[in-house]
Design an enzyme around this catalytic site. Structure first.
Site, PDB file in Angstrom:
ATOM      1  N   GLY A 151       3.426  -8.899   5.866  1.00 38.54           N
ATOM      2  CA  GLY A 151       4.015  -8.112   6.940  1.00 38.54           C
ATOM      3  C   GLY A 151       3.836  -6.633   6.659  1.00 38.54           C
ATOM      4  N   GLY A 152       3.569  -5.818   7.717  1.00 36.92           N
ATOM      5  CA  GLY A 152       3.376  -4.391   7.504  1.00 36.92           C
ATOM      6  C   GLY A 152       2.236  -4.137   6.534  1.00 36.92           C
ATOM      7  CG  ASP A 153       2.881  -1.227   3.399  1.00 40.67           C
ATOM      8  OD1 ASP A 153       3.878  -1.960   3.541  1.00 40.67           O
ATOM      9  OD2 ASP A 153       2.896  -0.179   2.741  1.00 40.67           O
ATOM     10  CD  GLU A 154       6.668  -5.875   2.357  1.00 32.65           C
ATOM     11  OE1 GLU A 154       6.838  -7.093   2.619  1.00 32.65           O
ATOM     12  OE2 GLU A 154       7.603  -5.077   2.229  1.00 32.65           O
ATOM     13  CG  LEU A 205      -1.801  -1.236   1.416  1.00 33.26           C
ATOM     14  CD1 LEU A 205      -2.640  -1.107   2.685  1.00 33.26           C
ATOM     15  CD2 LEU A 205      -2.705  -1.450   0.206  1.00 33.26           C
TER      16      LEU A 205
END
Length: 277
Positions: free
Chosen positions: A239-242, A199
Site C-alpha cells: 500500500g502507498g510506498d510500502e 520508499l
C-alpha cells in the site's frame, strides 16, 4: 435379388457351400477396399469369436440363427455382431449348402465411421445406426460447446482472481496475495524470509512533482525489485510506498542482509522522469 439385399442389408454376404463369398453388400465391400471380395473365404476376412467352434463351413452352418460375435482380421480389427442363416436346397437367395450372413458394427459404429469414412448412404434407411450417428454427433457438439464454455468460465475466473490479487499500478501482487503465498509456503514446510520496505521521501515527490511522477517512481521501484529477486520470490505492494518481499528458501541472516543492501543500493539510484532525476 442382389440389388434387393444390397439395399436392405448393405453389410451382408452370401456364402457358397465351401465358405467362399459369392456376393458382398456394398458397405461390407467398402470396409475391405483391397478388391472384390467374391471368391474370398469368409473366415479369412473375419475371425469368429463365438459361438462357432472350428473354422469350417459346417461350423458356420451349425450356428444358423444364433447371434455371432466376430472380429475383422484387417486393421483396425473392429468387433462386429452378426447372424447367419444356413441355405437349403430350395433357397432362392443362394446355393445349397451355403449361408447368408448379415453383419453390424454395433458399439464399434463410431470407430467404423471414422476408420472408413462412412456416411448415411452406407446404411439401410431403416438402420438405427443412422439415429445413433446423429446422437453421437449431437453429443460431440454438446460436449465441445460445454468444454468451450467451461474454458471461458475458467479463464474468466482466473482473470478475476489475478485482478483481485494484483496491484493495478505496478503489476505486483497486493496485500491480499500475502496471506495466500505465506499460507502455501507454510503448508509446504518451505523456509522463507519476509522483508518490509518503504520508499523514503516518497510523499515529497508527490507533493513537489505531482502524482504522475510519484506513480512513475513506484513502477520503477517495482521493476527494480522484480529484477533483483528470483522466480520463486514474491514481490508485493502493500500500500502507498510500502512493499513486502517474500524470499523463498533464503533464511541465513547474512544472505538476507546482503540481498537487502544490494536492493537498497539499486533503489537509491536516480530515477529519471521527463528528463529529470
Amino acid at each position: 435379388m442382389s440389388t434387393l439385399f444390397d439395399t436392405l442389408c448393405p453389410m451382408h454376404a452370401r456364402l457358397g457351400a465351401h465358405g467362399h463369398i459369392v456376393h458382398a453388400g456394398p458397405t461390407l465391400q467398402r470396409i475391405h477396399p483391397e478388391g472384390d471380395l467374391r471368391g474370398r473365404r469368409f473366415l479369412e476376412l473375419f475371425e469368429m469369436r463365438r459361438p462357432v467352434k472350428g473354422h469350417s463351413m459346417e461350423a458356420l452352418r451349425a450356428a444358423s440363427g444364433l447371434p455371432l460375435r466376430l472380429r475383422m482380421r484387417q486393421p483396425p480389427g473392429l468387433a462386429l455382431k452378426g447372424v447367419l442363416v444356413a441355405l437349403g436346397p430350395d433357397s432362392p437367395v443362394g446355393p445349397a449348402g451355403g449361408a447368408l450372413v448379415n453383419l453390424s458394427f454395433a458399439i464399434a459404429l463410431p470407430e467404423a465411421v471414422r476408420a472408413f469414412d462412412l456416411t448415411r448412404a452406407d446404411f439401410a434407411a431403416t438402420d438405427l445406426a443412422i439415429e445413433m450417428l446423429y446422437l453421437i454427433e449431437a453429443k460431440t457438439m454438446t460436449m465441445d460447446a460445454l468444454h468451450k464454455a467451461n474454458m471461458r468460465l475458467q479463464g474468466g475466473k482466473t482473470e478475476a482472481e489475478q485482478k483481485a490479487f494484483t496491484d493495478t499500478l505496478t503489476g505486483l501482487g497486493n496485500r491480499r496475495l500475502l496471506e495466500r503465498v505465506a499460507t502455501r509456503l507454510i503448508a509446504g514446510e518451505r523456509d522463507f524470509a519476509l522483508l518490509s520496505l518503504d520508499l523514503d521521501f516518497f510523499k515529497a515527490v508527490n507533493y513537489s512533482l505531482g502524482h504522475a511522477a510519484g506513480d512513475h517512481v513506484l513502477r520503477a521501484a517495482a521493476q527494480a525489485m522484480l529484477e533483483e529477486t528470483r522466480s520463486d520470490d514474491t514481490v508485493l505492494r502493500f500500500g502507498g510506498d510500502e512493499f513486502v518481499l517474500i524470499l523463498t528458501g533464503m533464511t541465513r541472516r547474512a544472505e538476507v542482509d546482503e540481498f537487502a543492501r544490494r536492493l537498497i543500493a539499486r533503489l537509491e539510484a536516480p530515477i529519471i522522469h521527463q528528463g529529470e532525476a
